[in-house]
Each structure stands twice: as C-alpha cells, then as structure tokens.
Design a protein around this motif. Structure first.
Motif, mmCIF file in Angstrom:
data_model
loop_
_atom_site.group_PDB
_atom_site.id
_atom_site.type_symbol
_atom_site.label_atom_id
_atom_site.label_comp_id
_atom_site.label_asym_id
_atom_site.label_seq_id
_atom_site.Cartn_x
_atom_site.Cartn_y
_atom_site.Cartn_z
ATOM 1 N N PHE A 100 0.866 -1.108 -0.077
ATOM 2 C CA PHE A 100 0.167 -0.044 -0.126
ATOM 3 C C PHE A 100 0.776 1.270 -0.049
ATOM 4 C CE2 PHE A 100 -4.351 1.536 1.354
ATOM 5 C CZ PHE A 100 -5.084 0.377 0.428
ATOM 6 N N GLY A 101 2.206 1.092 0.393
ATOM 7 C CA GLY A 101 3.019 2.134 0.624
ATOM 8 C C GLY A 101 3.001 3.264 -0.388
ATOM 9 N N PRO A 102 3.905 2.616 -1.421
ATOM 10 C CA PRO A 102 4.156 3.443 -2.633
ATOM 11 C C PRO A 102 2.969 4.099 -3.226
ATOM 12 C CG PRO A 102 5.485 1.477 -2.820
ATOM 13 C CD PRO A 102 4.210 1.385 -1.689
ATOM 14 N N THR A 103 1.766 3.593 -3.319
ATOM 15 C CA THR A 103 0.886 4.396 -3.864
ATOM 16 C C THR A 103 -0.046 5.034 -3.146
ATOM 17 O OG1 THR A 103 -0.509 2.210 -3.401
ATOM 18 C CG2 THR A 103 0.413 2.475 -5.669
ATOM 19 N N HIS A 104 -0.287 4.877 -1.800
ATOM 20 C CA HIS A 104 -1.103 5.634 -0.828
ATOM 21 C C HIS A 104 -0.199 6.510 0.130
ATOM 22 C CE1 HIS A 104 -3.963 2.582 -2.444
ATOM 23 N NE2 HIS A 104 -4.769 3.401 -1.920
ATOM 24 N N LEU A 159 -9.687 1.521 7.233
ATOM 25 C CA LEU A 159 -9.180 0.516 5.836
ATOM 26 C C LEU A 159 -10.359 -0.395 5.386
ATOM 27 C CD1 LEU A 159 -6.932 0.421 3.778
ATOM 28 C CD2 LEU A 159 -6.202 -1.565 5.202
ATOM 29 N N TYR A 160 -10.949 -0.197 4.265
ATOM 30 C CA TYR A 160 -12.179 -1.148 4.067
ATOM 31 C C TYR A 160 -11.640 -2.091 3.114
ATOM 32 C CZ TYR A 160 -15.071 2.525 6.260
ATOM 33 O OH TYR A 160 -15.474 3.303 7.215
ATOM 34 N N GLY A 161 -12.485 -3.176 3.096
ATOM 35 C CA GLY A 161 -11.849 -4.346 2.323
ATOM 36 C C GLY A 161 -12.900 -5.144 1.824
ATOM 37 N N LYS A 162 -12.679 -6.263 1.001
ATOM 38 C CA LYS A 162 -13.705 -7.000 0.540
ATOM 39 C C LYS A 162 -12.990 -8.440 0.277
ATOM 40 C CE LYS A 162 -16.186 -3.944 -2.309
ATOM 41 N NZ LYS A 162 -15.466 -2.502 -2.236
ATOM 42 N N VAL A 218 -0.075 -7.168 -3.182
ATOM 43 C CA VAL A 218 -0.158 -7.392 -4.570
ATOM 44 C C VAL A 218 0.182 -8.793 -5.102
ATOM 45 C CG1 VAL A 218 1.388 -6.564 -6.532
ATOM 46 C CG2 VAL A 218 0.835 -4.862 -4.437
ATOM 47 N N ALA A 219 0.903 -9.568 -4.387
ATOM 48 C CA ALA A 219 1.099 -11.018 -4.894
ATOM 49 C C ALA A 219 -0.046 -11.651 -4.736
ATOM 50 C CB ALA A 219 2.258 -11.641 -4.138
ATOM 51 N N LEU A 220 -0.964 -11.328 -3.683
ATOM 52 C CA LEU A 220 -2.177 -12.024 -3.353
ATOM 53 C C LEU A 220 -3.214 -11.668 -4.349
ATOM 54 C CD1 LEU A 220 -2.450 -12.002 0.565
ATOM 55 C CD2 LEU A 220 -1.784 -13.943 -1.250
ATOM 56 N N LEU A 221 -3.336 -10.419 -4.856
ATOM 57 C CA LEU A 221 -4.242 -9.666 -5.933
ATOM 58 C C LEU A 221 -3.909 -10.534 -7.135
ATOM 59 C CD1 LEU A 221 -5.928 -7.771 -7.047
ATOM 60 C CD2 LEU A 221 -3.974 -6.216 -7.308
ATOM 61 N N ILE A 228 -6.635 -18.453 -8.753
ATOM 62 C CA ILE A 228 -6.311 -19.735 -7.839
ATOM 63 C C ILE A 228 -7.194 -19.705 -6.505
ATOM 64 C CG2 ILE A 228 -4.385 -20.154 -6.307
ATOM 65 C CD1 ILE A 228 -2.486 -18.892 -8.423
ATOM 66 N N GLY A 229 -7.844 -18.640 -6.195
ATOM 67 C CA GLY A 229 -8.768 -18.751 -5.021
ATOM 68 C C GLY A 229 -9.287 -17.384 -4.607
ATOM 69 N N VAL A 230 -9.821 -17.463 -3.258
ATOM 70 C CA VAL A 230 -10.364 -16.326 -2.850
ATOM 71 C C VAL A 230 -9.620 -15.361 -1.793
ATOM 72 C CG1 VAL A 230 -12.491 -15.721 -1.387
ATOM 73 C CG2 VAL A 230 -12.768 -17.442 -2.564
ATOM 74 N N ALA A 231 -9.707 -14.147 -2.122
ATOM 75 C CA ALA A 231 -8.904 -13.168 -1.168
ATOM 76 C C ALA A 231 -9.467 -12.414 -0.391
ATOM 77 C CB ALA A 231 -7.585 -12.601 -2.321
ATOM 78 N N ARG A 232 -8.858 -11.990 0.575
ATOM 79 C CA ARG A 232 -9.381 -10.681 1.395
ATOM 80 C C ARG A 232 -8.463 -9.521 1.096
ATOM 81 N NH1 ARG A 232 -8.811 -10.917 7.760
ATOM 82 N NH2 ARG A 232 -6.389 -10.776 6.889
ATOM 83 N N LEU A 233 -8.767 -8.546 0.408
ATOM 84 C CA LEU A 233 -7.922 -7.580 0.045
ATOM 85 C C LEU A 233 -8.539 -6.302 0.244
ATOM 86 C CD1 LEU A 233 -6.583 -9.011 -3.225
ATOM 87 C CD2 LEU A 233 -5.341 -8.887 -1.360
ATOM 88 N N PRO A 234 -7.547 -5.189 0.501
ATOM 89 C CA PRO A 234 -8.494 -3.876 0.972
ATOM 90 C C PRO A 234 -8.830 -3.217 -0.483
ATOM 91 C CG PRO A 234 -5.959 -3.583 0.669
ATOM 92 C CD PRO A 234 -6.402 -5.079 0.831
ATOM 93 N N ASP A 235 -9.689 -2.139 -0.360
ATOM 94 C CA ASP A 235 -10.490 -1.690 -1.683
ATOM 95 C C ASP A 235 -9.636 -0.950 -2.511
ATOM 96 O OD1 ASP A 235 -12.988 -2.618 -0.512
ATOM 97 O OD2 ASP A 235 -13.585 -0.846 -0.114
ATOM 98 N N GLY A 236 -8.563 -0.354 -2.040
ATOM 99 C CA GLY A 236 -7.612 0.111 -2.693
ATOM 100 C C GLY A 236 -6.815 -0.630 -3.910
ATOM 101 N N LEU A 237 -6.718 -2.011 -3.387
ATOM 102 C CA LEU A 237 -6.193 -2.779 -4.331
ATOM 103 C C LEU A 237 -7.049 -3.557 -5.393
ATOM 104 C CD1 LEU A 237 -3.664 -4.916 -2.297
ATOM 105 C CD2 LEU A 237 -3.253 -2.955 -3.810
ATOM 106 N N THR A 238 -8.150 -3.693 -5.029
ATOM 107 C CA THR A 238 -9.198 -4.195 -5.890
ATOM 108 C C THR A 238 -10.349 -3.647 -6.754
ATOM 109 O OG1 THR A 238 -10.841 -4.502 -3.874
ATOM 110 C CG2 THR A 238 -9.319 -6.246 -4.133
ATOM 111 N N ASP A 239 -10.497 -2.082 -6.448
ATOM 112 C CA ASP A 239 -11.546 -1.168 -6.835
ATOM 113 C C ASP A 239 -11.482 -1.397 -8.395
ATOM 114 O OD1 ASP A 239 -12.838 -0.706 -4.540
ATOM 115 O OD2 ASP A 239 -12.090 1.192 -4.321
#
Length: 290
Positions: A100-104, A159-162, A218-221, A228-239
């Motif tokens: 999250f750091g470099p982008t946010h 920090l919200y996620g899905k 980012v690797a999980l994204l 490969i599967g289901v991920a729990r990730l912050p909205d900033g990575l998935t929107d």
C-alpha cells in the motif's frame, strides 16, 4: 565536535555495525569510518572495538552513547526552534507496507518533504514488521488489524476491504456465500491467519485453508486475478479490477470488518514533532481531518 559525527556514532552504536549505519544515514561506509575516527580523536578515547561478530561498544563508548544521542536530539530541537514557524529539520525514518505504501503513503511523505525543505526523509517499503528500535526507525505506518505489542499506536484512518475472486474461479468452484462455505474454498492468505467476517453486529472468526500464500498484498491480488482462490484484500487494491470485471466480490452479506491505518512508534517517549506532523497529515488524508 561535529554534530554529524555524534549522530553517526549513535547510528553505528544502535545498528551494531558500520554497514548498517551507512545504509541508515545514506552515506558511504568510508564516510562513517572517517567520522568515527575523527570523534575518537576529539575525545581521546576508543568508542568502538571490532569483534568476530562485528562492532561492539567499548566501556567509554557505552557511556558516551546516551550523551551523544541526547545532544543530537537537543540540537534538532534547537534548530526547529529558530526555524520559521512550523518548519521541520533533521531526519525522519519511516517504515511503510510495500503493498500500500508506494501508492497511498508515498504521496503524503512527498508532500511533507515539499513543505519542509530542511527535513530529510528516509522511507522503507516492506510488508514484514520491522523492529523500529533495532533498525532505527522513528515510526512505521501499518495497515490492517494491529497485533498486541509494546508499540504506541495512533489510528489515522479506516481501511475497508472485500472478499474477491475471479469469474474463472467462480465458474469452476462456485461462489462462497457464507462463512461455512468459505471453508470449502481455496483461500489466498499471508500465512495461517484467521479471517474475520461481519454478520450484522456480530464479528465471526473463520480459519480458511489454501495452497497459495504470500507476504505481500499485490502478490495475493495477482493470485486472485489468476483464478487460484478467494482473497481478502483492501479496496485500494481491488476497486479497479472489480470495475473492469476481472474480479467479483463474494460473501457480500458477510464482509470483513473495517481495519485501520496506524502510525506506530517506540514506547517510552513522547512523539517527536516530525512524527506528530506526519500523523496529522495522514489523518487529514485518510480520515478527512476527523
């Protein structure tokens, strides 16, 4: 004695070696060695001794280290006192997450550097939990759910996620709709951590399983995008990927509870003015000034 010589000695003492101190200071190892030699000449005493494990403080060095650290801190405070109102100087070392750091967070640190031209900022982006004291950081920015520790933490925003998966994964394996169904799916995780889900006002804990693990969001994204599967990730990575259709939200009735963005610092001291200013800027950016 030169104040930079004192600062350099403190860094070597705390880092346990010339190489680590040089990396912290952003200077060459030869410059560090010259400064230490000059300080020892000024004092007429040997401060450091080489051992088979690296560098060790002599008895004189151990005694002098606290004085040198205090003098350096007081000099920074004195400089800030005579600077224009609100100006900062000296160095600020910050650890931030790679995911999250470099982008946010980098834009906030860049704004801070622009507003305070006499402030030197060193930021390290990594998803491992750095040891703030041992590695010489003034503070760290952390996201998620804080583990219990002796660090002092200040929440600066939500920090919200899905829970997400790719259409290809859902077509092949179905879409989990409840926490119990999630246990039958491949989870993309950082380790063996438990996942929390909300059920109305209640927070439930599930322990999913999966064959793909990574210590980086980012690797999980990338794994989620690859089906490969289901991920729990912050909205900033998935929107962006949800908008394009590359990912789909699953378990929408049971979303993860909001996490947080935190500034953490070592215990037993008042936050420096530099850390306070950074904290206030992050609150303004991520919590609307609340």
């Amino acid at each position: 004695m030169e104040i930079e010589d004192l600062r350099t000695f403190v860094e070597v003492a705390d880092a346990g070696g010339v190489t680590s101190a040089a990396q912290r200071l952003g200077i060459s190892k030869s410059m560090v060695s010259r400064r230490i030699a000059r300080l020892e000449t000024d004092l007429g005493a040997q401060l450091l001794a080489r051992t088979t494990r690296g560098i060790a403080l002599t008895e004189a060095g151990a005694t002098f280290r606290d004085y040198a650290a205090r003098i350096s801190a007081e000099m920074d405070a004195a400089r800030e006192t005579i600077l224009p109102a609100g100006e900062l100087c000296g160095r600020l070392r910050v650890a931030a997450p790679l995911s999250f750091g470099p982008t946010h967070f980098a834009p906030v640190l860049s704004q801070m550097a622009r507003q305070h031209p006499q402030l030197h900022i060193y930021s390290c982006y990594t998803d491992r939990f750095v040891d703030l004291v041992t590695e010489g950081f003034d503070c760290a920015i952390r996201v998620g759910y804080l583990q219990d520790s002796n660090l002092v933490a200040r929440r600066v925003g939500p920090l919200y996620g899905k829970f997400v998966a790719s259409p290809e994964y859902i077509a092949a394996n179905g879409s989990p709709e409840t926490p119990d169904e999630l246990l039958d799916h491949q989870a993309l995780m950082q380790g063996t951590e438990a996942w929390q889900v909300t059920d109305g006002d209640k927070v439930l804990t599930v322990r999913p399983r999966g064959r793909f693990k990574a210590d980086n969001g980012v690797a999980l994204l990338a794994a989620a995008l690859a089906g490969i599967g289901v991920a729990r990730l912050p909205d900033g990575l998935t929107d962006e990927h949800i908008a394009s259709g590359a990912l789909v939200q699953v378990m929408s009735r049971y979303p993860p509870p909001p996490a947080g963005i935190f500034v953490v610092r070592p215990p037993g001291q008042h936050p420096s003015r530099k850390v306070r200013v950074l904290t206030e800027m992050l609150i303004q950016c991520f919590d609307g000034g609340a």
